[in-house]
Design a protein around this motif. Structure first.
Motif, PDB file in Angstrom:
ATOM      1  N   GLY A  37       0.809  -1.073  -0.031  1.00 18.74           N
ATOM      2  CA  GLY A  37      -0.080   0.101   0.223  1.00 18.74           C
ATOM      3  C   GLY A  37       0.978   1.424  -0.138  1.00 18.74           C
ATOM      4  N   ARG A  38       0.372   2.409  -0.427  1.00 14.92           N
ATOM      5  CA  ARG A  38       0.960   3.885  -0.552  1.00 14.92           C
ATOM      6  C   ARG A  38      -0.121   4.689   0.111  1.00 14.92           C
ATOM      7  N   TRP A  39       0.368   5.566   1.235  1.00 14.81           N
ATOM      8  CA  TRP A  39      -0.174   6.767   1.496  1.00 14.81           C
ATOM      9  C   TRP A  39       0.069   7.911   0.698  1.00 14.81           C
ATOM     10  N   GLU A  90     -13.925   5.055 -11.515  1.00 13.90           N
ATOM     11  CA  GLU A  90     -15.129   4.650 -10.997  1.00 13.90           C
ATOM     12  C   GLU A  90     -15.176   4.331  -9.619  1.00 13.90           C
ATOM     13  N   ALA A  91     -16.214   4.537  -9.018  1.00 12.49           N
ATOM     14  CA  ALA A  91     -16.616   4.155  -7.528  1.00 12.49           C
ATOM     15  C   ALA A  91     -16.952   2.747  -7.338  1.00 12.49           C
ATOM     16  N   LEU A  92     -16.595   1.993  -6.157  1.00 16.14           N
ATOM     17  CA  LEU A  92     -17.215   0.812  -5.979  1.00 16.14           C
ATOM     18  C   LEU A  92     -17.909   0.549  -4.796  1.00 16.14           C
ATOM     19  N   PRO A  93     -19.297   1.116  -5.017  1.00 14.19           N
ATOM     20  CA  PRO A  93     -20.315   1.049  -3.727  1.00 14.19           C
ATOM     21  C   PRO A  93     -20.486  -0.394  -3.054  1.00 14.19           C
ATOM     22  N   ALA A  94     -20.312  -1.348  -3.930  1.00 16.88           N
ATOM     23  CA  ALA A  94     -20.386  -2.507  -3.249  1.00 16.88           C
ATOM     24  C   ALA A  94     -19.217  -3.045  -2.492  1.00 16.88           C
ATOM     25  N   TRP A  95     -18.233  -2.431  -2.403  1.00 12.56           N
ATOM     26  CA  TRP A  95     -16.823  -2.669  -1.716  1.00 12.56           C
ATOM     27  C   TRP A  95     -16.926  -1.920  -0.274  1.00 12.56           C
ATOM     28  N   GLY A  96     -16.266  -2.481   0.520  1.00 14.36           N
ATOM     29  CA  GLY A  96     -15.988  -1.630   1.787  1.00 14.36           C
ATOM     30  C   GLY A  96     -14.593  -1.604   2.314  1.00 14.36           C
ATOM     31  N   VAL A  97     -14.113  -0.578   3.066  1.00 18.36           N
ATOM     32  CA  VAL A  97     -12.919  -0.544   3.660  1.00 18.36           C
ATOM     33  C   VAL A  97     -12.789  -1.255   5.124  1.00 18.36           C
ATOM     34  N   TYR A  98     -11.701  -2.044   5.286  1.00 17.37           N
ATOM     35  CA  TYR A  98     -11.819  -2.603   6.624  1.00 17.37           C
ATOM     36  C   TYR A  98     -10.441  -2.279   7.372  1.00 17.37           C
ATOM     37  N   ALA A  99     -10.306  -2.473   8.566  1.00 19.84           N
ATOM     38  CA  ALA A  99      -8.816  -2.508   8.972  1.00 19.84           C
ATOM     39  C   ALA A  99      -8.818  -3.628  10.130  1.00 19.84           C
ATOM     40  N   ALA A 100      -7.577  -4.430  10.330  1.00 18.91           N
ATOM     41  CA  ALA A 100      -7.614  -5.504  11.093  1.00 18.91           C
ATOM     42  C   ALA A 100      -6.164  -5.022  12.004  1.00 18.91           C
ATOM     43  N   PRO A 115      -0.434  -4.275   4.473  1.00 21.30           N
ATOM     44  CA  PRO A 115      -0.088  -3.394   5.694  1.00 21.30           C
ATOM     45  C   PRO A 115      -0.339  -1.794   5.579  1.00 21.30           C
ATOM     46  N   ASP A 116      -0.831  -1.455   6.452  1.00 22.04           N
ATOM     47  CA  ASP A 116      -1.163  -0.094   6.338  1.00 22.04           C
ATOM     48  C   ASP A 116       0.393   0.714   6.345  1.00 22.04           C
ATOM     49  N   PRO A 117       0.261   1.404   5.374  1.00 20.82           N
ATOM     50  CA  PRO A 117       1.813   1.918   4.730  1.00 20.82           C
ATOM     51  C   PRO A 117       2.275   2.996   5.869  1.00 20.82           C
ATOM     52  N   ARG A 118       1.363   3.624   6.734  1.00 19.42           N
ATOM     53  CA  ARG A 118       1.939   4.749   7.450  1.00 19.42           C
ATOM     54  C   ARG A 118       2.852   4.208   8.671  1.00 19.42           C
ATOM     55  N   LEU A 122      -0.950   0.158  12.932  1.00 18.38           N
ATOM     56  CA  LEU A 122      -2.264   0.426  12.608  1.00 18.38           C
ATOM     57  C   LEU A 122      -2.706  -1.035  11.873  1.00 18.38           C
ATOM     58  N   GLY A 123      -1.783  -2.020  11.553  1.00 16.32           N
ATOM     59  CA  GLY A 123      -2.112  -3.384  11.216  1.00 16.32           C
ATOM     60  C   GLY A 123      -2.290  -3.623   9.504  1.00 16.32           C
ATOM     61  N   LEU A 124      -3.452  -4.247   9.284  1.00 16.44           N
ATOM     62  CA  LEU A 124      -3.700  -4.385   7.914  1.00 16.44           C
ATOM     63  C   LEU A 124      -4.883  -3.526   7.425  1.00 16.44           C
ATOM     64  N   ARG A 125      -4.888  -3.146   6.200  1.00 15.96           N
ATOM     65  CA  ARG A 125      -6.027  -2.386   5.526  1.00 15.96           C
ATOM     66  C   ARG A 125      -6.659  -3.525   4.753  1.00 15.96           C
ATOM     67  N   ILE A 126      -7.883  -3.623   4.498  1.00 19.75           N
ATOM     68  CA  ILE A 126      -8.589  -4.654   3.774  1.00 19.75           C
ATOM     69  C   ILE A 126      -9.725  -3.988   2.987  1.00 19.75           C
ATOM     70  N   LEU A 127      -9.674  -4.308   1.587  1.00 23.45           N
ATOM     71  CA  LEU A 127     -10.553  -3.685   0.734  1.00 23.45           C
ATOM     72  C   LEU A 127     -11.238  -4.876  -0.001  1.00 23.45           C
ATOM     73  N   ALA A 128     -12.651  -5.187   0.561  1.00 25.33           N
ATOM     74  CA  ALA A 128     -13.443  -6.218   0.243  1.00 25.33           C
ATOM     75  C   ALA A 128     -14.995  -5.653   0.105  1.00 25.33           C
ATOM     76  N   PRO A 129     -15.760  -6.785  -0.467  1.00 24.20           N
ATOM     77  CA  PRO A 129     -17.116  -6.685  -0.621  1.00 24.20           C
ATOM     78  C   PRO A 129     -17.655  -6.487   0.690  1.00 24.20           C
ATOM     79  N   VAL A 130     -18.644  -5.668   0.461  1.00 23.30           N
ATOM     80  CA  VAL A 130     -19.274  -5.054   1.940  1.00 23.30           C
ATOM     81  C   VAL A 130     -19.999  -6.306   2.678  1.00 23.30           C
TER      82      VAL A 130
END
Length: 280
Positions: A37-39, A90-100, A115-118, A122-130
């Motif tokens: 990932g990149r911030w 394009e937007a992806l409204p059927a997807w959500g952002v999650y953190a672990a 992994p959260d790049p910052r 902050l652990g993991l960032r997850i982009l997945a279906p809602v």
């Protein structure tokens, strides 16, 4: 796993997407690999942050995790820059952002996990279906973010008003000073080389619960900054550090609504600041 309801996803696809986007934003997109990932941010020509994002790459393009309220405007601005480039935004409204948060691990089929790049805290960032199972309460995530001094746009600084250095993008790998041109680069590079960033977001603590974000902070009888997000007695503050240092040296107190504040920089802030001064 925490569902971050205040975040949304944009996808950039097309044969020009990667090189085109790399020339617009502050972070290194050209060398981004799957699982990374990149911030980064899209700036005004004057070097102020219009939109920030966490970016990762999937099989069908770049995915941008960004502020949900500003996602439509972000898409419009990207289309403004698109011109004849072969890029689809394009937007992806059927997807959500999650953190672990550490030490949690995740395994979701079809998800983009990085992994959260910052900061590793902050652990993991997850982009997945809602439909992914998650906790919708975001307080645990923001509590941890505040604990480790990680600012977030719209909560700790206003979009369109802050420079990358002020929100610690230089310390948290949000700006790549070797990548080449991007919108606003001249101003940001000048601040880096001259070391002229006098305003910074820093963690602060108090003896009682902090007031709301946006509350003024003073050093003696002078304005020194504003309070950002907080949890209990700990928060983030955007401060004129040169003014604060002068005031503290003169025996003045740093206060907000009569409540005394202490600057409490985490070890990574101090180490990153030292490294920044050494290269400025």
């Amino acid at each position: 796993m925490i569902h971050l309801l205040d975040r949304a996803i944009l996808r950039l696809s097309g044969e020009d997407a990667r090189s085109w986007f790399a020339n617009l934003v502050t972070c290194d997109i050209a060398h981004l690999e799957p699982g990374q990932g990149r911030w980064g941010a899209l700036l005004t020509p004057q070097g102020k942050i219009l939109f920030d994002f966490l970016a990762t790459i999937g099989e069908d393009g770049l995915y941008l995790d960004t502020d949900a309220a500003l996602a439509p405007d972000f898409a419009k601005r990207l289309n403004f820059y698109r011109l004849r480039a072969k890029v689809k935004v394009e937007a992806l409204p059927a997807w959500g952002v999650y953190a672990a948060l550490p030490p949690e691990n995740v395994d979701i089929e079809g998800a983009l996990v990085f992994p959260d790049p910052r900061r590793p805290e902050l652990g993991l960032r997850i982009l997945a279906p809602v439909a992914a199972t998650a906790d919708d309460a975001t307080t645990a995530y923001h509590d941890r973010r505040i604990e480790f001094g990680i600012p977030e746009g719209g909560k700790d600084f206003r979009f369109g008003e802050a420079f990358p250095h002020e929100v610690l993008m230089d310390m948290l790998a949000g700006v790549d000073f070797k990548k080449g041109c991007f919108v606003g680069q001249e101003v940001v590079s000048r601040m880096q080389h001259r070391g002229t960033a006098r305003t910074r977001i820093v963690p602060v603590t108090a003896s009682a619960t902090l007031p709301a974000a946006g509350t003024e902070i003073r050093i003696g009888d002078r304005p020194a900054g504003t309070l950002g997000s907080s949890v209990g007695k700990r928060g983030l503050a955007l401060l004129r550090l040169d003014r604060v240092e002068e005031g503290l040296a003169a025996g003045e107190s740093l206060v907000t609504e009569g409540l005394g504040l202490t600057i409490d920089k985490p070890s990574w802030w101090v180490e990153s600041s030292s490294a920044h001064k050494a290269t400025a």
